[in-house]
Design a protein around this motif. Structure first.
Motif, PDB file in Angstrom:
ATOM      1  N   UNK A 151      36.017  36.586 -37.510  1.00 36.07           N
ATOM      2  CA  UNK A 151      37.061  36.745 -38.527  1.00 36.07           C
ATOM      3  C   UNK A 151      37.776  35.403 -38.671  1.00 36.07           C
ATOM      4  N   UNK A 152      38.271  35.084 -39.845  1.00 30.54           N
ATOM      5  CA  UNK A 152      38.937  33.798 -40.024  1.00 30.54           C
ATOM      6  C   UNK A 152      40.459  33.887 -39.908  1.00 30.54           C
ATOM      7  N   UNK A 153      41.033  35.046 -40.183  1.00 30.34           N
ATOM      8  CA  UNK A 153      42.494  35.172 -40.130  1.00 30.34           C
ATOM      9  C   UNK A 153      42.873  35.981 -38.886  1.00 30.34           C
ATOM     10  N   UNK A 154      43.283  35.243 -37.839  1.00 37.08           N
ATOM     11  CA  UNK A 154      43.660  35.875 -36.568  1.00 37.08           C
ATOM     12  C   UNK A 154      44.834  35.123 -35.962  1.00 37.08           C
ATOM     13  N   UNK A 155      45.587  35.791 -35.087  1.00 44.50           N
ATOM     14  CA  UNK A 155      46.666  35.099 -34.378  1.00 44.50           C
ATOM     15  C   UNK A 155      46.087  34.218 -33.262  1.00 44.50           C
ATOM     16  N   UNK A 156      46.916  33.450 -32.648  1.00 45.86           N
ATOM     17  CA  UNK A 156      46.617  32.544 -31.533  1.00 45.86           C
ATOM     18  C   UNK A 156      45.787  31.359 -32.030  1.00 45.86           C
ATOM     19  N   UNK A 157      44.521  31.574 -32.338  1.00 43.55           N
ATOM     20  CA  UNK A 157      43.677  30.535 -32.932  1.00 43.55           C
ATOM     21  C   UNK A 157      42.861  31.206 -34.015  1.00 43.55           C
ATOM     22  N   UNK A 158      42.971  30.695 -35.243  1.00 39.06           N
ATOM     23  CA  UNK A 158      42.242  31.340 -36.343  1.00 39.06           C
ATOM     24  C   UNK A 158      40.750  31.030 -36.260  1.00 39.06           C
ATOM     25  N   UNK A 159      39.990  31.746 -37.044  1.00 33.82           N
ATOM     26  CA  UNK A 159      38.544  31.606 -37.026  1.00 33.82           C
ATOM     27  C   UNK A 159      38.056  30.246 -37.463  1.00 33.82           C
ATOM     28  N   UNK A 160      38.782  29.600 -38.381  1.00 28.54           N
ATOM     29  CA  UNK A 160      38.381  28.262 -38.822  1.00 28.54           C
ATOM     30  C   UNK A 160      38.456  27.277 -37.654  1.00 28.54           C
ATOM     31  N   UNK A 161      39.553  27.318 -36.900  1.00 30.12           N
ATOM     32  CA  UNK A 161      39.716  26.418 -35.751  1.00 30.12           C
ATOM     33  C   UNK A 161      38.681  26.724 -34.676  1.00 30.12           C
ATOM     34  N   UNK A 162      38.466  28.004 -34.416  1.00 34.89           N
ATOM     35  CA  UNK A 162      37.474  28.397 -33.409  1.00 34.89           C
ATOM     36  C   UNK A 162      36.080  27.933 -33.820  1.00 34.89           C
ATOM     37  N   UNK A 163      35.732  28.102 -35.097  1.00 36.62           N
ATOM     38  CA  UNK A 163      34.414  27.682 -35.584  1.00 36.62           C
ATOM     39  C   UNK A 163      34.234  26.176 -35.436  1.00 36.62           C
ATOM     40  N   UNK A 164      35.269  25.402 -35.740  1.00 39.80           N
ATOM     41  CA  UNK A 164      35.186  23.943 -35.581  1.00 39.80           C
ATOM     42  C   UNK A 164      34.940  23.576 -34.121  1.00 39.80           C
ATOM     43  N   UNK A 165      35.626  24.231 -33.202  1.00 35.75           N
ATOM     44  CA  UNK A 165      35.426  23.953 -31.780  1.00 35.75           C
ATOM     45  C   UNK A 165      34.034  24.372 -31.321  1.00 35.75           C
ATOM     46  N   UNK A 166      33.547  25.498 -31.822  1.00 36.15           N
ATOM     47  CA  UNK A 166      32.198  25.945 -31.467  1.00 36.15           C
ATOM     48  C   UNK A 166      31.157  24.928 -31.941  1.00 36.15           C
ATOM     49  N   UNK A 167      31.339  24.395 -33.146  1.00 35.40           N
ATOM     50  CA  UNK A 167      30.386  23.423 -33.694  1.00 35.40           C
ATOM     51  C   UNK A 167      30.371  22.117 -32.904  1.00 35.40           C
ATOM     52  N   UNK A 168      31.504  21.765 -32.300  1.00 37.05           N
ATOM     53  CA  UNK A 168      31.593  20.520 -31.529  1.00 37.05           C
ATOM     54  C   UNK A 168      30.983  20.648 -30.135  1.00 37.05           C
ATOM     55  N   UNK A 169      30.780  21.879 -29.669  1.00 39.42           N
ATOM     56  CA  UNK A 169      30.212  22.120 -28.331  1.00 39.42           C
ATOM     57  C   UNK A 169      28.684  22.116 -28.434  1.00 39.42           C
ATOM     58  N   UNK A 170      28.057  21.170 -27.767  1.00 36.41           N
ATOM     59  CA  UNK A 170      26.600  21.017 -27.888  1.00 36.41           C
ATOM     60  C   UNK A 170      25.829  22.256 -27.415  1.00 36.41           C
ATOM     61  N   UNK A 171      26.391  23.040 -26.512  1.00 35.77           N
ATOM     62  CA  UNK A 171      25.719  24.260 -26.034  1.00 35.77           C
ATOM     63  C   UNK A 171      25.896  25.438 -26.977  1.00 35.77           C
ATOM     64  N   UNK A 172      26.882  25.387 -27.843  1.00 34.28           N
ATOM     65  CA  UNK A 172      27.211  26.553 -28.678  1.00 34.28           C
ATOM     66  C   UNK A 172      26.973  26.349 -30.175  1.00 34.28           C
ATOM     67  N   UNK A 173      26.810  25.120 -30.631  1.00 33.41           N
ATOM     68  CA  UNK A 173      26.742  24.874 -32.082  1.00 33.41           C
ATOM     69  C   UNK A 173      25.600  25.515 -32.795  1.00 33.41           C
TER      70      UNK A 173
END
Length: 77
Positions: free
Chosen positions: A55-77
């Protein structure tokens, strides 16, 4: 025995998560859930899912921020 596809389902709406989890588990999927972006990142690192439904609209850390962090992680992208 073939392993099931693992899906990480991330949404802050608990009713949506439970309903969607039931549907997905009726097929050959293992479902792991998280309720915000920070929890999603931690579970993704631990569980190594094949697919993330985020989901993109969430409290704490939204989905856009989480997706960006996932893409930067070489094991998870």
């Amino acid at each position: 025995m073939e392993s099931k596809t693992k899906i990480l389902l991330v949404d802050d709406d608990k009713d949506f998560v439970e309903a969607t989890k039931l549907v997905l588990e009726s097929k050959p999927y293992d479902v792991v859930v998280a309720y915000d972006g920070d929890e999603a990142l931690a579970k993704a690192k631990k569980e190594k899912p094949d697919l993330i439904i985020l989901d993109v609209i969430m409290p704490v850390k939204d989905g856009f921020s989480a997706a960006e962090q996932l893409k930067k992680d070489s094991e998870l992208k």
